[in-house]
Every structure is written in structure tokens, then in C-alpha cells.
Design a protein around this motif. Structure first.
Motif, PDB file in Angstrom:
ATOM      1  N   VAL A 223       9.689  -5.379  -2.360  1.00 40.55           N
ATOM      2  CA  VAL A 223       9.226  -3.992  -2.210  1.00 40.55           C
ATOM      3  C   VAL A 223       8.259  -3.636  -3.336  1.00 40.55           C
ATOM      4  CG1 VAL A 223       9.962  -1.581  -2.297  1.00 40.55           C
ATOM      5  CG2 VAL A 223      11.225  -3.221  -0.891  1.00 40.55           C
ATOM      6  N   ALA A 224       8.542  -4.131  -4.554  1.00 44.48           N
ATOM      7  CA  ALA A 224       7.609  -3.882  -5.660  1.00 44.48           C
ATOM      8  C   ALA A 224       6.251  -4.517  -5.367  1.00 44.48           C
ATOM      9  CB  ALA A 224       8.184  -4.438  -6.956  1.00 44.48           C
ATOM     10  N   LEU A 226       5.010  -5.093  -2.317  1.00 46.54           N
ATOM     11  CA  LEU A 226       4.393  -4.268  -1.276  1.00 46.54           C
ATOM     12  C   LEU A 226       3.781  -3.006  -1.880  1.00 46.54           C
ATOM     13  CD1 LEU A 226       7.018  -4.417   1.633  1.00 46.54           C
ATOM     14  CD2 LEU A 226       4.766  -5.502   1.587  1.00 46.54           C
ATOM     15  N   CYS A 227       4.532  -2.341  -2.720  1.00 49.32           N
ATOM     16  CA  CYS A 227       4.071  -1.073  -3.300  1.00 49.32           C
ATOM     17  C   CYS A 227       2.809  -1.273  -4.144  1.00 49.32           C
ATOM     18  CB  CYS A 227       5.169  -0.450  -4.149  1.00 49.32           C
ATOM     19  SG  CYS A 227       6.578   0.145  -3.183  1.00 49.32           S
ATOM     20  N   SER A 228       2.711  -2.429  -4.801  1.00 50.33           N
ATOM     21  CA  SER A 228       1.542  -2.670  -5.652  1.00 50.33           C
ATOM     22  C   SER A 228       0.265  -2.807  -4.832  1.00 50.33           C
ATOM     23  CB  SER A 228       1.757  -3.930  -6.494  1.00 50.33           C
ATOM     24  OG  SER A 228       1.717  -5.097  -5.683  1.00 50.33           O
ATOM     25  N   LEU A 230      -0.265  -1.087  -1.796  1.00 51.54           N
ATOM     26  CA  LEU A 230      -0.514   0.067  -0.922  1.00 51.54           C
ATOM     27  C   LEU A 230      -1.419   1.089  -1.607  1.00 51.54           C
ATOM     28  CD1 LEU A 230       3.042   0.595   0.605  1.00 51.54           C
ATOM     29  CD2 LEU A 230       1.019  -0.334   1.744  1.00 51.54           C
ATOM     30  N   GLU A 232      -3.134   4.744  -2.447  1.00 53.74           N
ATOM     31  CA  GLU A 232      -2.514   6.054  -2.651  1.00 53.74           C
ATOM     32  C   GLU A 232      -2.692   6.968  -1.438  1.00 53.74           C
ATOM     33  OE1 GLU A 232      -0.382   8.837  -5.083  1.00 53.74           O
ATOM     34  OE2 GLU A 232      -0.706   6.654  -5.189  1.00 53.74           O
ATOM     35  N   ARG A 235       0.021   8.202   3.360  1.00 53.17           N
ATOM     36  CA  ARG A 235       1.096   9.184   3.145  1.00 53.17           C
ATOM     37  C   ARG A 235       1.895   9.370   4.434  1.00 53.17           C
ATOM     38  NH1 ARG A 235       1.179  11.865  -2.078  1.00 53.17           N
ATOM     39  NH2 ARG A 235      -0.496  10.794  -3.218  1.00 53.17           N
ATOM     40  N   GLN A 265       5.145  -2.156   7.466  1.00 49.62           N
ATOM     41  CA  GLN A 265       4.812  -2.751   6.177  1.00 49.62           C
ATOM     42  C   GLN A 265       5.535  -4.088   5.948  1.00 49.62           C
ATOM     43  OE1 GLN A 265       2.437  -1.764   4.253  1.00 49.62           O
ATOM     44  NE2 GLN A 265       2.037   0.039   5.534  1.00 49.62           N
TER      45      GLN A 265
END
Length: 390
Positions: A223-224, A226-228, A230, A232, A235, A265
Motif C-alpha cells: 500500500v505504501a 501504491l500510495c507513492s 498516486l 494528488e 480524489r 488500484q
């Protein structure tokens, strides 16, 4: 050195279908011509090195049961040990001892990205690390002397532990079976099965462990990742919202939209493979991990020149972890693009013959230069005893 053709009298197919992650088994005579790769004094010498992870397990220390001390140790530390009631454990011995690397390689009938390291323990007569269980598979190769093993039932996180100890010692151990292992014998223990080995005479055991990250660790890291990636501006949105009389309700439509967002995702096989290859090849026991910088142009040029002059096989370094997926090669937590044939060639064997034929493929010469410059590929056999030619 090739992988084991069988486990004693047990074929690999039978072992994997009947025992792997199902139940323990004693495997007699797996190494009929066994020779111990190192002596107790050599193991103690490794435990004195700053870059080597080592531990002392004391069955009782200052009135407390089952205490743990971390290395590196000194001559004074060893001189102060009691005559009995302690064990020395040294991690990743395969990184430092060529014969130990060769021993670990024999267990690569399990995917090598699952292999963790070779831990070696020494215990004087009557000593042990206590009744416990692990959350990973382990092959326990008897190396020196004998060890009396007791096997118990499958445990879990709620199984009672001994208090006032940093170790995972079972408070209520009941043996279901007992065995005495001699040099060359192997005990396989699946995850969560209780086991307790007590030395008979001076005793060394070689533990082949496997990586088994928890679901929490896997999700946390992925998940970290993936988040890196995506941006901003992505939403949560609900353009089809209708007037509501229950503004406090978490509606099924919202939950379905959220589930679809998460599924979109996560359901990306290529991205999952890229993350997993890096994750499972990341080194655990290298000094200054995370501070490595890319090799400079001088190092790359020197590696390229050495490759041009070298006509023998290449060898994976003892601390190198390789894997591949399609045309992606993973090595020690880094991803490299290359053709699928080259990726398979470099990842599937410690001794890489025929690499010269691949150099004509686009980018392969540069890739090999990178791996040599990063000290992940060697020109000499790392499993050969010191002084031997390849």
C-alpha cells in the motif's frame, strides 16, 4: 552445487505434497558424507565481527529465565559464559562461509526468493534455546554432535509463553514425538509447530529458514508503494449523489464505490509483480543497508572491461538475491529491464554459464556491468573454499 535430488529416502515430490507446510518430518541421511562447514571456534569468530548478526541465549541470567544478548561479542564475553545453559546463534552464515553458501543452495528446490538465510547455532552439552515455535518453515540440519528433538502440537499467537523473557518460549510444552538427530540428518518443521532441541555433547545445527512476511507486512509495504505512485488530484468522488433523509448513514453505494476504487488500484498484475520482486529480494543482513548509491561511470567502465576479458561463468554473490518475472530481473531490491531469456538465465542458477551469448541482446552488456559493479555478480565461485580456483 546442484539442489538436493531427494531428502534422504523421501522424494521431493512426496515431501512437498505430504509434508511441506503440513507436518514435521525427520529425514535421515540426507547428507550421508556430511562434513561440518565450520568449527565452533570459527562460529565464535564470526560472532565477534561488527557486521555479523549474532545472539547468545542464556537459559538463566541474573535470576531471569531465557535471556537474550546481542553481538558482536568479545573474548571476554565468551570467557564469562557458564559451563552450560547457553547457545550461540549466528545469522546469515551463508554470506561469509563458502561451504555454508553451498549448503543453502541445495535447498533451492523451493523458489529461491523464499529462502532467507542459513543460521548456525552452537550449544554445549544439555543446552538449548527452549521449547518454541516459529512462523516460518525451517530445515534443521544436524552438523556436529547430536541433538535430542521433541516435537509438539501446532501453536498460535495465543499459546501461553514464559514471562519476563524477550524470547518466544512456550510455557506449557507437551511432546508428541522424540528423535535424536546425528550429523547429516535433517528435521523439517512447518510454521507454528512446537519444537525443542537439546544438545547431546558439543552440538552445531544449521538452520535453513524461509521468508514468510505477515499479511500485515505485505499490505503495509504494498500500500505504501501504491500510495507513492498516486497523484494528488485523484480524489474520492460521488457524482451520482441523490438527496438524502439520512445524512449520517454510510450507504451501500458509497461503500461499493470505495471497494471499486481499491480494487482498481490493487488489480494491476504488472505493478504487483514489480513491487513483489523488489520486496522479496531486498537484503536483510547487509551492512549500511539503504545507503547504497549507484555505481559511478568509472566503476561501470571497469566492470565492462573485465566482462570483455572474462570467458568463464559468472557467479551470483553469496549475499545476492535474484528473481525474475517475464522480462524483469530483480536483484537485492532493485528492478532491471532485460529480455526474458536473460532474466531467467541470471536468476535461476548461482553459476551462470552461457552469458556471453546474451551480450548481443540490447542492454544486456550494460546490465551485466551494473550487476558486476554493484558486486552482485562475481567472476570467481563464492562457494569454493578459499584458495581454490573456479
Amino acid at each position: 552445487m546442484p539442489t538436493l535430488p531427494s531428502l534422504g529416502e523421501l522424494s521431493l515430490d512426496t515431501f512437498l505434497s505430504d509434508y511441506w507446510q503440513k507436518k514435521p518430518v525427520v529425514l535421515r541421511g540426507v547428507f550421508p558424507d556430511w562434513q561440518c562447514p565450520l568449527t565452533p571456534d570459527e562460529l565464535a569468530g564470526l560472532a565477534m565481527e561488527e557486521e555479523v548478526e549474532s545472539r547468545l541465549v542464556l537459559e538463566r541470567d541474573q535470576g531471569k529465565p531465557w535471556q537474550l544478548k546481542a553481538g558482536p561479542f568479545s573474548d571476554e564475553d565468551f570467557d564469562q559464559l557458564p559451563e552450560n545453559g547457553w547457545s550461540l546463534l549466528v545469522q546469515a552464515v551463508d554470506h561469509w562461509v563458502p561451504e555454508a553458501t553451498a549448503l543453502l543452495d541445495q535447498f533451492r528446490f523451493i523458489p529461491n526468493w523464499r529462502l532467507d538465510d542459513l543460521m548456525v547455532s552452537y550449544a554445549p552439552d544439555g543446552a538449548s534455546v527452549g521449547p518454541h515455535f516459529d512462523f516460518y518453515d525451517v530445515f534443521l540440519v544436524q552438523g556436529l554432535g547430536k541433538r535430542h528433538w521433541q516435537l509438539g502440537p501446532k501453536c498460535n499467537a495465543q499459546s501461553a509463553r514464559v514471562k519476563d523473557t524477550p524470547l518466544n518460549i512456550l510455557a506449557d510444552f507437551k511432546a508428541d514425538a522424540e528423535y535424536i538427530l546425528e550429523p547429516g540428518d535433517v528435521l523439517y518443521v512447518p510454521p507454528q509447530f512446537a519444537h525443542w532441541g537439546v544438545a547431546q555433547g558439543d552440538c552445531m545445527t544449521y538452520s535453513v529458514g524461509f521468508r514468510a512476511p505477515s499479511h500485515a507486512e505485505i499490505l503495509d509495504d504494498y500500500v505504501a508503494e501504491l500510495c507513492s505512485r498516486l497523484p494528488e488530484h485523484l480524489r474520492y468522488q460521488d457524482p451520482a449523489t441523490a438527496p438524502t433523509q439520512t445524512p449520517g448513514l454510510l450507504g451501500n453505494d458509497a461503500l461499493s464505490a470505495l471497494q471499486a476504487l481499491l480494487t482498481e488500484q490493487i488489480n494491476q498484475p504488472q505493478q504487483l509483480a514489480q513491487w513483489f520482486g523488489k520486496y522479496m529480494t531486498e537484503p536483510k543482513y547487509l551492512p549500511d543497508q539503504g545507503t547504497e548509491t549507484a555505481p559511478d561511470q568509472e566503476a561501470l567502465s571497469q566492470a565492462a572491461a573485465e566482462l570483455q576479458e572474462h570467458d568463464g561463468p559468472l557467479f551470483q554473490a553469496p549475499d545476492a538475491r535474484f528473481a525474475y518475472f517475464e522480462s524483469q530481473l530483480f536483484a537485492n531490491g532493485e528492478r532491471y529491464e532485460c529480455d526474458a531469456e536473460t532474466a531467467a538465465l541470471l536468476a535461476n542458477t548461482r553459476c551462470i554459464s552461457g552469458w556471453q551469448a546474451q551480450v548481443t541482446q540490447p542492454g544486456v552488456a550494460a546490465l551485466l556491468s551494473q550487476l558486476v559493479a554493484r558486486d552482485l555478480l562475481w567472476f570467481e565461485d563464492p562457494t569454493a573454499p578459499e584458495g581454490e580456483d573456479e
